[in-house]
Motif scaffolding. Structure first.
Motif, PDB file in Angstrom:
ATOM      1  N   UNK A 233       0.938  -1.277  -0.067  1.00 13.02           N
ATOM      2  CA  UNK A 233       0.028   0.022   0.043  1.00 13.02           C
ATOM      3  C   UNK A 233       0.949   1.412  -0.016  1.00 13.02           C
ATOM      4  N   UNK A 234       0.569   2.083  -0.873  1.00 13.38           N
ATOM      5  CA  UNK A 234       1.157   3.518  -0.919  1.00 13.38           C
ATOM      6  C   UNK A 234       0.921   4.513   0.294  1.00 13.38           C
ATOM      7  N   UNK A 235       1.972   4.795   0.903  1.00 11.58           N
ATOM      8  CA  UNK A 235       1.819   5.725   2.080  1.00 11.58           C
ATOM      9  C   UNK A 235       2.849   6.705   2.124  1.00 11.58           C
ATOM     10  N   UNK A 236       2.315   7.892   1.510  1.00 11.79           N
ATOM     11  CA  UNK A 236       3.244   9.165   1.278  1.00 11.79           C
ATOM     12  C   UNK A 236       3.705   9.718   2.526  1.00 11.79           C
ATOM     13  N   UNK A 237       3.169   9.499   3.728  1.00 18.61           N
ATOM     14  CA  UNK A 237       3.591  10.178   4.860  1.00 18.61           C
ATOM     15  C   UNK A 237       5.042   9.321   5.242  1.00 18.61           C
ATOM     16  N   UNK A 238       4.674   7.781   5.187  1.00 16.10           N
ATOM     17  CA  UNK A 238       5.849   6.967   5.550  1.00 16.10           C
ATOM     18  C   UNK A 238       7.050   7.381   4.635  1.00 16.10           C
ATOM     19  N   UNK A 239       6.968   7.536   3.365  1.00 16.93           N
ATOM     20  CA  UNK A 239       8.038   7.793   2.711  1.00 16.93           C
ATOM     21  C   UNK A 239       8.432   9.166   2.833  1.00 16.93           C
ATOM     22  N   UNK A 240       7.924  10.343   3.263  1.00 20.37           N
ATOM     23  CA  UNK A 240       8.415  11.508   3.283  1.00 20.37           C
ATOM     24  C   UNK A 240       9.284  11.498   4.884  1.00 20.37           C
ATOM     25  N   UNK A 241       8.682  10.580   5.934  1.00 24.26           N
ATOM     26  CA  UNK A 241       9.780  10.585   7.022  1.00 24.26           C
ATOM     27  C   UNK A 241      10.763   9.767   6.573  1.00 24.26           C
ATOM     28  N   UNK A 242      10.857   8.651   5.995  1.00 24.84           N
ATOM     29  CA  UNK A 242      12.065   7.847   5.666  1.00 24.84           C
ATOM     30  C   UNK A 242      12.978   8.417   4.779  1.00 24.84           C
ATOM     31  N   UNK A 243      12.770   9.577   4.014  1.00 23.01           N
ATOM     32  CA  UNK A 243      13.597  10.141   2.980  1.00 23.01           C
ATOM     33  C   UNK A 243      14.846  10.565   3.792  1.00 23.01           C
ATOM     34  N   UNK A 244      14.833  11.101   4.729  1.00 19.39           N
ATOM     35  CA  UNK A 244      15.971  11.585   5.394  1.00 19.39           C
ATOM     36  C   UNK A 244      16.896  10.433   6.149  1.00 19.39           C
ATOM     37  N   UNK A 245      16.305   9.074   6.228  1.00 20.58           N
ATOM     38  CA  UNK A 245      17.170   7.944   6.997  1.00 20.58           C
ATOM     39  C   UNK A 245      17.506   7.421   5.669  1.00 20.58           C
ATOM     40  N   UNK A 246      17.517   7.644   4.706  1.00 21.00           N
ATOM     41  CA  UNK A 246      17.744   6.737   3.502  1.00 21.00           C
ATOM     42  C   UNK A 246      18.983   7.147   2.770  1.00 21.00           C
ATOM     43  N   UNK A 247      20.008   6.146   2.635  1.00 20.95           N
ATOM     44  CA  UNK A 247      21.382   6.743   1.815  1.00 20.95           C
ATOM     45  C   UNK A 247      20.818   6.852   0.290  1.00 20.95           C
ATOM     46  N   UNK A 248      20.752   7.725  -0.095  1.00 25.05           N
ATOM     47  CA  UNK A 248      19.851   7.948  -1.637  1.00 25.05           C
ATOM     48  C   UNK A 248      20.977   7.171  -2.604  1.00 25.05           C
ATOM     49  N   UNK A 249      22.195   7.516  -2.687  1.00 24.34           N
ATOM     50  CA  UNK A 249      22.905   6.800  -3.893  1.00 24.34           C
ATOM     51  C   UNK A 249      22.854   5.328  -3.597  1.00 24.34           C
ATOM     52  N   UNK A 250      22.907   4.856  -2.485  1.00 28.80           N
ATOM     53  CA  UNK A 250      22.978   3.326  -2.116  1.00 28.80           C
ATOM     54  C   UNK A 250      21.874   2.697  -2.619  1.00 28.80           C
TER      55      UNK A 250
END
Length: 122
Positions: free
Chosen positions: A35-52
């Motif tokens: 299920x798509x959850x934009x709030x979860x994604x917005x919260x996780x964005x800063x925790x994710x190493x983007x290049x990896x």
């Protein structure tokens, strides 16, 4: 194993100073709808190493993520859906994770990475 999990794993072998990101060797990738959850994604964005994440998604056959990303992109539904797909719906079902420093392979079977170390690696 989701790419969310991959993004948080590293090699903790004795003597390894740079065990992140683990290189992915793909034998089988599956896609599982979440299920798509934009709030979860917005919260996780800063925790994710983007290049990896972007590199891992390409290795797994998904080339839709940009090389670089910033918080302003979180306002785009298109970006969030691509981020969601890569982070949560791509699963490494069979393959291996490889330490970038030592080349030690950690097998992934049925979506579960085996990161257990041998006694002499601790």
């Amino acid at each position: 194993m989701r790419l969310l999990t991959h993004n948080m794993l590293s090699s903790n072998m004795k003597g390894v100073s740079n065990g992140f990101p683990l290189r992915i060797e793909v034998e089988k990738v599956v896609e599982k709808q979440v299920d798509f959850n934009p709030d979860f994604l917005k919260n996780m964005f800063s925790k994710v190493h983007w290049k990896a994440l972007a590199d891992a998604s390409r290795i797994m056959g998904y080339a839709e993520l940009p090389e670089e990303a910033d918080r302003s992109m979180l306002d785009s539904d298109d970006f969030l859906r691509k981020f969601h797909h890569a982070l949560l719906e791509l699963h490494l079902e069979e393959g291996a994770l490889v330490c970038p420093e030592t080349g030690r392979r950690f097998p992934v079977n049925k979506g579960i990475p085996n990161m257990l170390l041998h006694e002499d690696e601790v």
